[in-house]
Design an enzyme around this catalytic site. Structure first.
Site, PDB file in Angstrom:
ATOM      1  N   ARG A 190       0.820  -1.208   0.000  1.00 54.44           N
ATOM      2  CA  ARG A 190       0.000   0.000   0.000  1.00 54.44           C
ATOM      3  C   ARG A 190       0.856   1.261   0.000  1.00 54.44           C
ATOM      4  O   ARG A 190       0.382   2.344  -0.374  1.00 54.44           O
ATOM      5  CB  ARG A 190      -0.919   0.026   1.229  1.00 54.44           C
ATOM      6  CG  ARG A 190      -1.832  -1.171   1.381  1.00 54.44           C
ATOM      7  CD  ARG A 190      -2.650  -1.075   2.663  1.00 54.44           C
ATOM      8  NE  ARG A 190      -3.579   0.050   2.567  1.00 54.44           N
ATOM      9  CZ  ARG A 190      -4.780  -0.034   2.012  1.00 54.44           C
ATOM     10  NH1 ARG A 190      -5.206  -1.174   1.498  1.00 54.44           N
ATOM     11  NH2 ARG A 190      -5.571   1.012   1.969  1.00 54.44           N
ATOM     12  N   ASP A 247     -10.066   5.271  -2.586  1.00 53.87           N
ATOM     13  CA  ASP A 247     -10.385   4.051  -1.829  1.00 53.87           C
ATOM     14  C   ASP A 247     -10.661   2.874  -2.749  1.00 53.87           C
ATOM     15  O   ASP A 247     -11.335   1.923  -2.351  1.00 53.87           O
ATOM     16  CB  ASP A 247     -11.613   4.267  -0.926  1.00 53.87           C
ATOM     17  CG  ASP A 247     -11.376   5.270   0.177  1.00 53.87           C
ATOM     18  OD1 ASP A 247     -10.215   5.497   0.521  1.00 53.87           O
ATOM     19  OD2 ASP A 247     -12.356   5.832   0.685  1.00 53.87           O
ATOM     20  N   LEU A 249      -5.763  13.345   8.028  1.00 52.58           N
ATOM     21  CA  LEU A 249      -4.948  14.441   7.521  1.00 52.58           C
ATOM     22  C   LEU A 249      -5.513  15.778   7.994  1.00 52.58           C
ATOM     23  O   LEU A 249      -6.732  15.990   7.978  1.00 52.58           O
ATOM     24  CB  LEU A 249      -4.917  14.421   5.992  1.00 52.58           C
ATOM     25  CG  LEU A 249      -3.849  15.328   5.370  1.00 52.58           C
ATOM     26  CD1 LEU A 249      -2.472  14.688   5.501  1.00 52.58           C
ATOM     27  CD2 LEU A 249      -4.169  15.608   3.901  1.00 52.58           C
ATOM     28  N   CYS A 278     -13.133   1.374  17.196  1.00 50.09           N
ATOM     29  CA  CYS A 278     -13.617   2.592  16.541  1.00 50.09           C
ATOM     30  C   CYS A 278     -15.081   2.443  16.103  1.00 50.09           C
ATOM     31  O   CYS A 278     -15.448   1.466  15.448  1.00 50.09           O
ATOM     32  CB  CYS A 278     -12.736   2.896  15.333  1.00 50.09           C
ATOM     33  SG  CYS A 278     -13.268   4.320  14.370  1.00 50.09           S
ATOM     34  N   SER A 325     -16.696   4.035  13.841  1.00 51.75           N
ATOM     35  CA  SER A 325     -16.813   3.994  12.383  1.00 51.75           C
ATOM     36  C   SER A 325     -16.615   2.564  11.876  1.00 51.75           C
ATOM     37  O   SER A 325     -17.369   2.074  11.026  1.00 51.75           O
ATOM     38  CB  SER A 325     -15.796   4.930  11.731  1.00 51.75           C
ATOM     39  OG  SER A 325     -16.176   6.272  11.903  1.00 51.75           O
ATOM     40  N   ASP A 353     -17.916  11.219  14.239  1.00 54.12           N
ATOM     41  CA  ASP A 353     -17.144  12.429  13.929  1.00 54.12           C
ATOM     42  C   ASP A 353     -16.528  13.070  15.168  1.00 54.12           C
ATOM     43  O   ASP A 353     -15.966  14.160  15.080  1.00 54.12           O
ATOM     44  CB  ASP A 353     -18.054  13.473  13.258  1.00 54.12           C
ATOM     45  CG  ASP A 353     -18.556  13.033  11.901  1.00 54.12           C
ATOM     46  OD1 ASP A 353     -17.771  12.433  11.142  1.00 54.12           O
ATOM     47  OD2 ASP A 353     -19.733  13.276  11.589  1.00 54.12           O
ATOM     48  N   CYS A 370     -13.897  12.862  17.054  1.00 53.05           N
ATOM     49  CA  CYS A 370     -12.503  13.317  17.097  1.00 53.05           C
ATOM     50  C   CYS A 370     -12.303  14.555  16.230  1.00 53.05           C
ATOM     51  O   CYS A 370     -11.427  15.378  16.509  1.00 53.05           O
ATOM     52  CB  CYS A 370     -11.555  12.198  16.683  1.00 53.05           C
ATOM     53  SG  CYS A 370     -11.770  11.605  14.987  1.00 53.05           S
ATOM     54  N   CYS A 423     -11.522  19.052  17.209  1.00 50.56           N
ATOM     55  CA  CYS A 423     -10.224  19.517  16.704  1.00 50.56           C
ATOM     56  C   CYS A 423     -10.238  21.029  16.475  1.00 50.56           C
ATOM     57  O   CYS A 423     -11.096  21.544  15.748  1.00 50.56           O
ATOM     58  CB  CYS A 423      -9.884  18.805  15.393  1.00 50.56           C
ATOM     59  SG  CYS A 423      -8.313  19.354  14.674  1.00 50.56           S
TER      60      CYS A 423
END
Length: 351
Positions: A59, A137, A161, A217, A219, A245, A247, A251
Site C-alpha cells: 500500500r 479508496d 490528515l 472505533c 466507524s 465524527d 474526534c 479539533c
C-alpha cells in the site's frame, strides 16, 4: 511545456474543478512508513479488514497499483455542509439518529473519482502519451500517508490528515501518473501537545497518538464490522448509527472549516435531522431506494437496522421502544434479532 509549467497547469485545473488543494509526491513512502504499517497490522488493529493484510506494505508503494508510476498527485475535496452547533445538538439528542456527516450526501467515491478522471483527461490534452489512474479508496494505496508526504497536510493524532486553514473535513484522492513531476515537501505538524481528539473518542479507539485500534472505533463497528457490535461498545455508541465524527468535532483546526458548496454533498432525505424511530420504520425496499447512490448503501439493510436498534437501546427507558423490539427478537437475521434482544433488556423488559 516544462515540468514546472505542467505542474502549475495541473494545480490550476484542480482548483477549477473545486478541489481544495493539489500536491505532488514520489511513488514510494519511506521505510519508516513500512515499519509503522507492519507494526499496526501485527498488533491486530485492522480488525476484520482483511484487505490490509492481503496487500500489506505494498500500500505504501504506488507501483503496486500502477507499474509505470513516477508521481502521485494528491487532492482534497471538502464535504462539510452544516453548522457545528447543529451537529453537536444532534449528537446530544438521544432520540435522533447520528450519521457521520460525510455520508449525508451522495457517494464521495464517484464524485471525487469523476474529478480525478477529469484532471487526468486535462493532463492528457497537454501530454498525449500520459498514463494515469485515479484512486479513491478503490485500490490499495495509503492515501493519508501519501498526502502527508506530498505536503497536502500533516497527520493528526486521530490519524486523519489535517490542514492549518481547513482542518480535516475533506475527502482524499490520488492520481497516479507516469509523468516525472517535481514533488512538494512535507510540512510540519501543528498539533503540539493537543490531545483533544484522543480524549473525545467515545470508545478510546485512539490508543496512542497517530494510532487507531479499528476494533474499538465506532466507524469500524458500524460500517466495516460484518457481525453485530460487541456488547462492550454498545453503550458508548450512543445514537451513532453510521460512522463517528467526535474526534474531528473537537479539533481546533476544524473551526476554520467553511461549508462545502458541492451539490452532491448536500443532505439527502433529511438524514441530518431524523429520529431513530423514523429510520426503524424503513423496510428493506425503502432502504435500497433511499440509500442508492449513498456510501451507506454498501453496509446493507440488516447491518443498518441492527445499528439503529442498538442505538435505541441507549434511549431513556420506554415502553414504546420495548414494544417495537418484541417482534424483532424473532427476526430471521441474527444481527437484527440479537440487537433487538439486547435493546429490549435495556428497557427493563423481562426475558
Amino acid at each position: 511545456m516544462n515540468s514546472n509549467e505542467l505542474t502549475l497547469a495541473i494545480r490550476q485545473h484542480a482548483q477549477q474543478l473545486g478541489l481544495l488543494d493539489c500536491k505532488i509526491t514520489t511513488p514510494n513512502l519511506s521505510p519508516e512508513h513500512d515499519e509503522k504499517l507492519s507494526l499496526w497490522l501485527a498488533q491486530g488493529f485492522k480488525g476484520e479488514m482483511s484487505f490490509f493484510h492481503k496487500h500489506g506494505i505494498s500500500r505504501n508503494h504506488a507501483e503496486y497499483v500502477l507499474p509505470e508510476v513516477k508521481s502521485v498527485i494528491m487532492v482534497a475535496l471538502p464535504y462539510w455542509t452544516e453548522d457545528f452547533d447543529q451537529t453537536r445538538a444532534i449528537l446530544a439528542d438521544e432520540k435522533a439518529a447520528y450519521i457521520s456527516r460525510y455520508a449525508l450526501g451522495r457517494d464521495y467515491h464517484k464524485v471525487l473519482r469523476s474529478r480525478l478522471k477529469n484532471l487526468g483527461q486535462y493532463i492528457e490534452q497537454l501530454v498525449p502519451d500520459v498514463i494515469y489512474r485515479p484512486v479513491v479508496d478503490s485500490a490499495p494505496l495509503s492515501e493519508v500517508s501519501f498526502a502527508t508526504q506530498a505536503g497536502l497536510g500533516w497527520r493528526g493524532k486521530h490519524s486523519l490528515l489535517l490542514q492549518k486553514q481547513t482542518g480535516s473535513l475533506y475527502f482524499l484522492g490520488a492520481l497516479l501518473t507516469n509523468l516525472a513531476l517535481e514533488p512538494n515537501e512535507e510540512i510540519p505538524s501543528h498539533c503540539g501537545q493537543c490531545s483533544r481528539c484522543m480524549q473525545a473518542c467515545p470508545t478510546q479507539a485512539i490508543v496512542a497518538p497517530y494510532t487507531v485500534d479499528a476494533r474499538r472505533c465506532i466507524s469500524y463497528l458500524t460500517i466495516e464490522l460484518n457481525d453485530i457490535i460487541p456488547v462492550e461498545f454498545r453503550k458508548a455508541m450512543g445514537n451513532r448509527i453510521y460512522g463517528c465524527d467526535d474526534c474531528q468535532l473537537v479539533c481546533p483546526f476544524n473551526r476554520f472549516t467553511k461549508p462545502s458548496q458541492e451539490a452532491d454533498f448536500q443532505v439527502r432525505h433529511g438524514l441530518d435531522q431524523v429520529s431513530l424511530v423514523e429510520l426503524l420504520a424503513w423496510d428493506e425496499t425503502m432502504f435500497q431506494s433511499r440509500m442508492a447512490g449513498s456510501p451507506i448503501y454498501r453496509i446493507g439493510y440488516h447491518k443498518w437496522l441492527s445499528n439503529i436498534i442498538i442505538a435505541l437501546g441507549n434511549v431513556s427507558k420506554s415502553a414504546t421502544i420495548a414494544s417495537l423490539m418484541v417482534p424483532l427478537c424473532t427476526h430471521p437475521n441474527h444481527l437484527i434479532a440479537e440487537a433487538a434482544k439486547w435493546t429490549l433488556l435495556q428497557h427493563d423488559y423481562p426475558e
